[in-house]
Write a protein that holds these residues in place. Structure first.
Motif, PDB file in Angstrom:
ATOM      1  N   LEU A 128     108.892  39.838  36.314  1.00  0.00           N
ATOM      2  CA  LEU A 128     108.682  39.038  35.289  1.00  0.00           C
ATOM      3  C   LEU A 128     109.333  37.776  35.702  1.00  0.00           C
ATOM      4  O   LEU A 128     109.049  36.489  35.273  1.00  0.00           O
ATOM      5  CB  LEU A 128     109.398  39.585  33.998  1.00  0.00           C
ATOM      6  CG  LEU A 128     109.417  38.845  32.693  1.00  0.00           C
ATOM      7  CD1 LEU A 128     108.016  38.472  32.270  1.00  0.00           C
ATOM      8  CD2 LEU A 128     110.250  39.487  31.604  1.00  0.00           C
ATOM      9  N   LYS A 129     110.302  37.753  36.532  1.00  0.00           N
ATOM     10  CA  LYS A 129     111.034  36.335  36.952  1.00  0.00           C
ATOM     11  C   LYS A 129     110.029  35.432  37.473  1.00  0.00           C
ATOM     12  O   LYS A 129     109.224  35.876  38.481  1.00  0.00           O
ATOM     13  CB  LYS A 129     112.160  36.610  37.786  1.00  0.00           C
ATOM     14  CG  LYS A 129     113.298  37.200  37.093  1.00  0.00           C
ATOM     15  CD  LYS A 129     114.508  37.455  38.379  1.00  0.00           C
ATOM     16  CE  LYS A 129     115.775  38.022  37.770  1.00  0.00           C
ATOM     17  NZ  LYS A 129     116.682  38.183  38.891  1.00  0.00           N
ATOM     18  N   GLN A 130     110.157  34.220  37.067  1.00  0.00           N
ATOM     19  CA  GLN A 130     109.425  33.103  37.654  1.00  0.00           C
ATOM     20  C   GLN A 130     107.865  33.259  37.686  1.00  0.00           C
ATOM     21  O   GLN A 130     106.993  32.901  38.408  1.00  0.00           O
ATOM     22  CB  GLN A 130     109.890  32.720  39.196  1.00  0.00           C
ATOM     23  CG  GLN A 130     111.317  32.286  39.045  1.00  0.00           C
ATOM     24  CD  GLN A 130     111.822  31.843  40.708  1.00  0.00           C
ATOM     25  OE1 GLN A 130     111.084  32.570  41.565  1.00  0.00           O
ATOM     26  NE2 GLN A 130     112.668  31.261  40.649  1.00  0.00           N
ATOM     27  N   THR A 131     107.459  33.979  36.231  1.00  0.00           N
ATOM     28  CA  THR A 131     106.057  34.124  36.242  1.00  0.00           C
ATOM     29  C   THR A 131     105.652  33.181  35.032  1.00  0.00           C
ATOM     30  O   THR A 131     106.419  33.061  34.154  1.00  0.00           O
ATOM     31  CB  THR A 131     105.735  35.536  36.050  1.00  0.00           C
ATOM     32  OG1 THR A 131     106.354  35.785  34.773  1.00  0.00           O
ATOM     33  CG2 THR A 131     106.112  36.360  37.255  1.00  0.00           C
ATOM     34  N   ALA A 209     104.945  20.852  24.708  1.00  0.00           N
ATOM     35  CA  ALA A 209     105.178  20.957  26.276  1.00  0.00           C
ATOM     36  C   ALA A 209     104.906  22.698  26.873  1.00  0.00           C
ATOM     37  O   ALA A 209     104.060  22.513  27.779  1.00  0.00           O
ATOM     38  CB  ALA A 209     106.403  20.477  26.588  1.00  0.00           C
ATOM     39  N   PHE A 210     105.251  23.607  25.829  1.00  0.00           N
ATOM     40  CA  PHE A 210     105.164  24.842  26.048  1.00  0.00           C
ATOM     41  C   PHE A 210     103.657  24.962  26.067  1.00  0.00           C
ATOM     42  O   PHE A 210     102.862  25.630  27.189  1.00  0.00           O
ATOM     43  CB  PHE A 210     105.641  25.796  25.196  1.00  0.00           C
ATOM     44  CG  PHE A 210     107.137  26.095  25.471  1.00  0.00           C
ATOM     45  CD1 PHE A 210     107.426  26.900  26.663  1.00  0.00           C
ATOM     46  CD2 PHE A 210     108.215  25.758  24.663  1.00  0.00           C
ATOM     47  CE1 PHE A 210     108.642  27.419  26.789  1.00  0.00           C
ATOM     48  CE2 PHE A 210     109.314  26.201  24.993  1.00  0.00           C
ATOM     49  CZ  PHE A 210     109.568  26.727  26.217  1.00  0.00           C
ATOM     50  N   GLU A 211     102.861  24.525  25.079  1.00  0.00           N
ATOM     51  CA  GLU A 211     101.325  24.987  24.920  1.00  0.00           C
ATOM     52  C   GLU A 211     100.649  24.177  25.921  1.00  0.00           C
ATOM     53  O   GLU A 211      99.781  24.790  26.519  1.00  0.00           O
ATOM     54  CB  GLU A 211     100.926  24.312  23.541  1.00  0.00           C
ATOM     55  CG  GLU A 211     101.599  25.282  22.420  1.00  0.00           C
ATOM     56  CD  GLU A 211     101.236  25.056  21.064  1.00  0.00           C
ATOM     57  OE1 GLU A 211     100.807  23.816  20.714  1.00  0.00           O
ATOM     58  OE2 GLU A 211     101.601  25.608  20.176  1.00  0.00           O
ATOM     59  N   ARG A 212     100.818  23.015  26.329  1.00  0.00           N
ATOM     60  CA  ARG A 212     100.195  22.087  27.515  1.00  0.00           C
ATOM     61  C   ARG A 212     100.592  22.917  28.854  1.00  0.00           C
ATOM     62  O   ARG A 212      99.682  23.003  29.744  1.00  0.00           O
ATOM     63  CB  ARG A 212     100.679  20.852  27.443  1.00  0.00           C
ATOM     64  CG  ARG A 212     100.138  20.055  26.493  1.00  0.00           C
ATOM     65  CD  ARG A 212     100.627  18.651  26.155  1.00  0.00           C
ATOM     66  NE  ARG A 212     100.198  17.995  27.525  1.00  0.00           N
ATOM     67  CZ  ARG A 212     100.689  16.619  27.945  1.00  0.00           C
ATOM     68  NH1 ARG A 212     101.807  16.068  27.232  1.00  0.00           N
ATOM     69  NH2 ARG A 212     100.093  16.365  28.905  1.00  0.00           N
ATOM     70  N   TRP A 213     101.981  23.362  29.079  1.00  0.00           N
ATOM     71  CA  TRP A 213     102.128  23.993  30.186  1.00  0.00           C
ATOM     72  C   TRP A 213     101.469  25.434  30.383  1.00  0.00           C
ATOM     73  O   TRP A 213     100.896  25.610  31.517  1.00  0.00           O
ATOM     74  CB  TRP A 213     103.741  24.305  30.301  1.00  0.00           C
ATOM     75  CG  TRP A 213     104.109  24.784  31.644  1.00  0.00           C
ATOM     76  CD1 TRP A 213     104.391  23.923  32.765  1.00  0.00           C
ATOM     77  CD2 TRP A 213     104.245  26.072  32.184  1.00  0.00           C
ATOM     78  NE1 TRP A 213     104.692  24.795  34.121  1.00  0.00           N
ATOM     79  CE2 TRP A 213     104.669  26.386  33.500  1.00  0.00           C
ATOM     80  CE3 TRP A 213     104.154  27.344  31.536  1.00  0.00           C
ATOM     81  CZ2 TRP A 213     105.045  27.259  34.109  1.00  0.00           C
ATOM     82  CZ3 TRP A 213     104.461  28.423  32.080  1.00  0.00           C
ATOM     83  CH2 TRP A 213     104.637  28.517  33.524  1.00  0.00           C
ATOM     84  N   LEU A 214     101.336  26.184  29.396  1.00  0.00           N
ATOM     85  CA  LEU A 214     100.746  27.665  29.346  1.00  0.00           C
ATOM     86  C   LEU A 214      99.269  27.481  29.819  1.00  0.00           C
ATOM     87  O   LEU A 214      98.588  28.277  29.868  1.00  0.00           O
ATOM     88  CB  LEU A 214     101.057  28.191  28.278  1.00  0.00           C
ATOM     89  CG  LEU A 214     102.410  28.650  27.953  1.00  0.00           C
ATOM     90  CD1 LEU A 214     102.863  29.064  26.753  1.00  0.00           C
ATOM     91  CD2 LEU A 214     102.536  29.827  28.988  1.00  0.00           C
ATOM     92  N   ALA A 215      98.612  26.304  29.100  1.00  0.00           N
ATOM     93  CA  ALA A 215      97.189  26.098  29.290  1.00  0.00           C
ATOM     94  C   ALA A 215      96.527  26.470  30.710  1.00  0.00           C
ATOM     95  O   ALA A 215      97.184  25.970  31.693  1.00  0.00           O
ATOM     96  CB  ALA A 215      96.625  24.946  28.757  1.00  0.00           C
ATOM     97  N   GLY A 223      97.275  29.466  41.191  1.00  0.00           N
ATOM     98  CA  GLY A 223      98.440  29.789  40.171  1.00  0.00           C
ATOM     99  C   GLY A 223      99.621  28.826  40.347  1.00  0.00           C
ATOM    100  O   GLY A 223     100.536  28.983  39.506  1.00  0.00           O
ATOM    101  N   LYS A 224      99.612  27.833  40.949  1.00  0.00           N
ATOM    102  CA  LYS A 224     100.639  26.720  40.951  1.00  0.00           C
ATOM    103  C   LYS A 224     100.425  25.783  39.764  1.00  0.00           C
ATOM    104  O   LYS A 224      99.547  25.339  39.546  1.00  0.00           O
ATOM    105  CB  LYS A 224     100.477  26.164  42.491  1.00  0.00           C
ATOM    106  CG  LYS A 224     101.761  25.223  42.491  1.00  0.00           C
ATOM    107  CD  LYS A 224     101.722  24.569  44.020  1.00  0.00           C
ATOM    108  CE  LYS A 224     103.007  23.617  44.014  1.00  0.00           C
ATOM    109  NZ  LYS A 224     102.976  22.873  45.422  1.00  0.00           N
ATOM    110  N   GLN A 225     101.557  25.563  39.076  1.00  0.00           N
ATOM    111  CA  GLN A 225     101.549  24.478  37.960  1.00  0.00           C
ATOM    112  C   GLN A 225     101.179  23.090  38.421  1.00  0.00           C
ATOM    113  O   GLN A 225     101.440  22.710  39.529  1.00  0.00           O
ATOM    114  CB  GLN A 225     102.728  24.542  37.294  1.00  0.00           C
ATOM    115  CG  GLN A 225     104.037  24.250  38.135  1.00  0.00           C
ATOM    116  CD  GLN A 225     105.300  23.835  37.511  1.00  0.00           C
ATOM    117  OE1 GLN A 225     105.634  24.645  36.393  1.00  0.00           O
ATOM    118  NE2 GLN A 225     106.283  23.246  38.140  1.00  0.00           N
TER     119      GLN A 225
END
Length: 238
Positions: A128-131, A209-215, A223-225
């Motif tokens: 789970l970490k860093q996912t 920010a969460f919602e934009r990041w998770l998009a 899979g890199k942000q």
């Protein structure tokens, strides 16, 4: 402008129509990549023991009040007590792809009268970490607390020496508020506690920010942000 009362003493801003909030419930919350559901020993214990066992050592438990656990029976006994608890209220994080529990976290120090709640007992396995799932899990409970239950303050506290936890708090949008010296004794040692919080005025920017990041479009083919949570929050300040 600072408010004063009839005695010319400074007082806080009024909170009109405030009423105590409901306590968080034992409900499931679905996200795009994970599901948060109330801890259930019969369904989650084996998955969690296997997931935590993937760690190379017991260092993930250093700053927690419990663990590490060397055998399943002892671990199951701990989970049984955790399942029965109402504060902390423990949830399992389920990876939607595998259907397996890969970590736990809890809502705790629940104060409905004041609208204050703390995120704690975060115990994430190597799966789970860093996912993206780990971030979504935090977002789902945060959204539940602010949007569904209407709490005013969401806290994060950790050992001041726990550098990874302090870094995570800032990444998620919590603001550092100070150190409470000699706040706790655990595992036979002192803990100076670092305090962080998000308040309801912060939440719209943090949520966006969460919602934009998770998009999906925030991640490349590997899979890199493309943009970090901090970058996305900063954009909203401009």
């Amino acid at each position: 402008m600072t408010k004063t009362n009839e005695y010319q003493q400074q007082i806080g801003e009024s909170v009109p129509d405030w009423t105590p909030r409901e306590r968080p419930a034992r409900i499931g919350i679905d996200g795009a990549h994970c599901r948060i559901e109330p801890l259930d020993v019969s369904r989650h214990a084996a998955d969690l023991f296997e997931a935590y066992g993937r760690a190379p050592d017991g260092s993930d438990w250093t700053y927690l009040f419990v663990g590490p656990f060397s055998d399943f029976d002892t671990f199951r006994d701990y989970l049984t007590k955790a399942e029965a608890s109402t504060d902390p209220l423990h949830y399992a994080v389920i990876d939607s792809a595998s259907g397996k529990a890969v970590g736990t976290l809890a809502l705790m120090r629940i104060e409905p009268v004041h609208g204050v709640i703390e995120m704690g007992s975060v115990t994430f396995s190597p799966l789970l970490k860093q996912t993206r799932i780990s971030t979504e899990a935090q977002y789902l409970l945060m959204r539940y607390v602010f949007d569904d239950l209407g709490y005013r303050r969401y806290e994060w506290k950790c050992d001041s020496l726990n550098a990874p936890s302090r870094k995570t708090a800032l990444r998620l949008g919590f603001e550092f508020e100070g150190i409470f010296r000699q706040a706790i004794v655990y595992k036979g040692r002192n803990r100076d506690t670092a305090w962080y919080a998000i308040i309801n005025q912060d939440w719209p920017r943090v949520r966006n920010a969460f919602e934009r990041w998770l998009a999906d479009d925030n991640f490349d083919a590997n899979g890199k942000q493309r943009a970090s949570l901090a970058q996305l929050r900063d954009e909203d300040k401009r």
